[in-house]
Design an enzyme around this catalytic site. Structure first.
Site, PDB file in Angstrom:
ATOM      1  N   ARG A   1     -11.350   9.762  14.694  1.00 51.99           N
ATOM      2  CA  ARG A   1     -11.279   9.175  13.581  1.00 51.99           C
ATOM      3  C   ARG A   1     -12.742   8.612  13.624  1.00 51.99           C
ATOM      4  O   ARG A   1     -13.903   8.421  12.504  1.00 51.99           O
ATOM      5  CB  ARG A   1     -10.767   7.725  13.249  1.00 51.99           C
ATOM      6  CG  ARG A   1      -9.093   8.794  12.578  1.00 51.99           C
ATOM      7  CD  ARG A   1      -7.877   7.322  12.604  1.00 51.99           C
ATOM      8  NE  ARG A   1      -7.066   7.903  12.421  1.00 51.99           N
ATOM      9  CZ  ARG A   1      -5.349   7.237  12.710  1.00 51.99           C
ATOM     10  NH1 ARG A   1      -5.493   6.627  13.783  1.00 51.99           N
ATOM     11  NH2 ARG A   1      -4.672   8.243  11.845  1.00 51.99           N
TER      12      ARG A   1
ATOM     13  N   ARG B   1      -2.622  10.419  20.845  1.00 54.22           N
ATOM     14  CA  ARG B   1      -3.121   8.828  20.119  1.00 54.22           C
ATOM     15  C   ARG B   1      -4.896   8.772  20.166  1.00 54.22           C
ATOM     16  O   ARG B   1      -5.577   7.738  19.385  1.00 54.22           O
ATOM     17  CB  ARG B   1      -2.275   7.733  20.089  1.00 54.22           C
ATOM     18  CG  ARG B   1      -0.584   8.479  19.199  1.00 54.22           C
ATOM     19  CD  ARG B   1      -0.630   8.072  17.755  1.00 54.22           C
ATOM     20  NE  ARG B   1      -0.644   6.401  17.669  1.00 54.22           N
ATOM     21  CZ  ARG B   1      -0.669   6.230  16.274  1.00 54.22           C
ATOM     22  NH1 ARG B   1      -0.304   7.371  15.609  1.00 54.22           N
ATOM     23  NH2 ARG B   1      -0.992   4.495  16.499  1.00 54.22           N
TER      24      ARG B   1
ATOM     25  N   HIS C   1      -3.201  11.891  11.585  1.00 55.75           N
ATOM     26  CA  HIS C   1      -2.015  11.674  11.377  1.00 55.75           C
ATOM     27  C   HIS C   1      -1.534  11.434  12.721  1.00 55.75           C
ATOM     28  O   HIS C   1      -2.172  13.187  13.166  1.00 55.75           O
ATOM     29  CB  HIS C   1      -0.829  11.105   9.997  1.00 55.75           C
ATOM     30  CG  HIS C   1       0.548  10.582  10.797  1.00 55.75           C
ATOM     31  ND1 HIS C   1       0.902   9.352  10.890  1.00 55.75           N
ATOM     32  CD2 HIS C   1       1.551  11.641  11.258  1.00 55.75           C
ATOM     33  CE1 HIS C   1       2.102   9.425  10.956  1.00 55.75           C
ATOM     34  NE2 HIS C   1       2.416  10.245  11.935  1.00 55.75           N
TER      35      HIS C   1
ATOM     36  N   PHE D   1       1.374  -0.793   0.338  1.00 57.19           N
ATOM     37  CA  PHE D   1       0.058   0.041   0.382  1.00 57.19           C
ATOM     38  C   PHE D   1       0.758   1.516  -0.196  1.00 57.19           C
ATOM     39  O   PHE D   1       0.256   1.880   0.116  1.00 57.19           O
ATOM     40  CB  PHE D   1      -1.085  -0.243   1.318  1.00 57.19           C
ATOM     41  CG  PHE D   1      -0.171   0.297   2.404  1.00 57.19           C
ATOM     42  CD1 PHE D   1       0.021   0.367   3.191  1.00 57.19           C
ATOM     43  CD2 PHE D   1      -0.536  -1.439   3.291  1.00 57.19           C
ATOM     44  CE1 PHE D   1       1.502   0.739   4.459  1.00 57.19           C
ATOM     45  CE2 PHE D   1       0.339  -1.718   4.283  1.00 57.19           C
ATOM     46  CZ  PHE D   1       0.948  -0.374   5.068  1.00 57.19           C
TER      47      PHE D   1
END
EC number: 2.7.4.6
Length: 149
Positions: free
Chosen positions: A102, A85, A115, A57
């Site tokens: 997310r 995180r 990210h 990927f």
């Protein structure tokens, strides 16, 4: 004080989520010390994702991160790497709880909005890769005593 690197990816920028995402980190008590909107070069993308170079990927990661502007951010605060995180959620948005970035905004693992550095070592490497020292501002936030004991 600890620092971390955050990138709001092209899908987050294109969907108009930059302000909402930054607001979450600021409301948590983290201080912005670096912030810029940028078009990521292929060279920077390849360096950033170097650990995935042999993965199938890799090409898709590089193509996506260079496809549209990214907002690069450096945050500072106590425990910022681990807390950021946790606030982002896991890589696959479908497995991220609601309330995480997310979990609230992501739909697909390849378009997961954000990210964040996964360790202090990664944070140092990524900050040095994305920001020149002169682009990071040392300043005194007056809210410190209201956030930390």
């Amino acid at each position: 004080m600890e620092r971390t690197f955050i990138a709001i990816k092209p899908d987050g920028v294109q969907r108009g989520l930059v302000g909402e995402i930054l607001q979450r980190f600021e409301r948590r008590g983290f201080k912005l010390v670096g912030l810029k909107l940028m078009q990521v070069s292929e060279a920077l993308a390849q360096k950033h994702y170097a650990e995935h170079k042999e993965r199938p990927f890799f090409g898709g990661l590089v193509a996506f991160i260079t496809s549209s502007p990214v907002v690069a951010v450096v945050l500072e605060g106590k425990g910022v790497v681990a807390t950021a995180r946790a606030m982002m959620g896991v890589t696959n948005p479908l497995n991220s709880p609601l309330g995480t970035i997310r979990g609230d905004y992501g739909i697909d693992i390849g378009r997961n909005i954000i990210h964040g550095s996964d360790s202090l070592e990664s944070a140092e490497r990524e900050i040095a890769l994305w920001f020149a020292p002169a682009e990071l501002l040392e300043w005194q936030a007056t809210l410190g005593s209201w956030v930390y004991e």
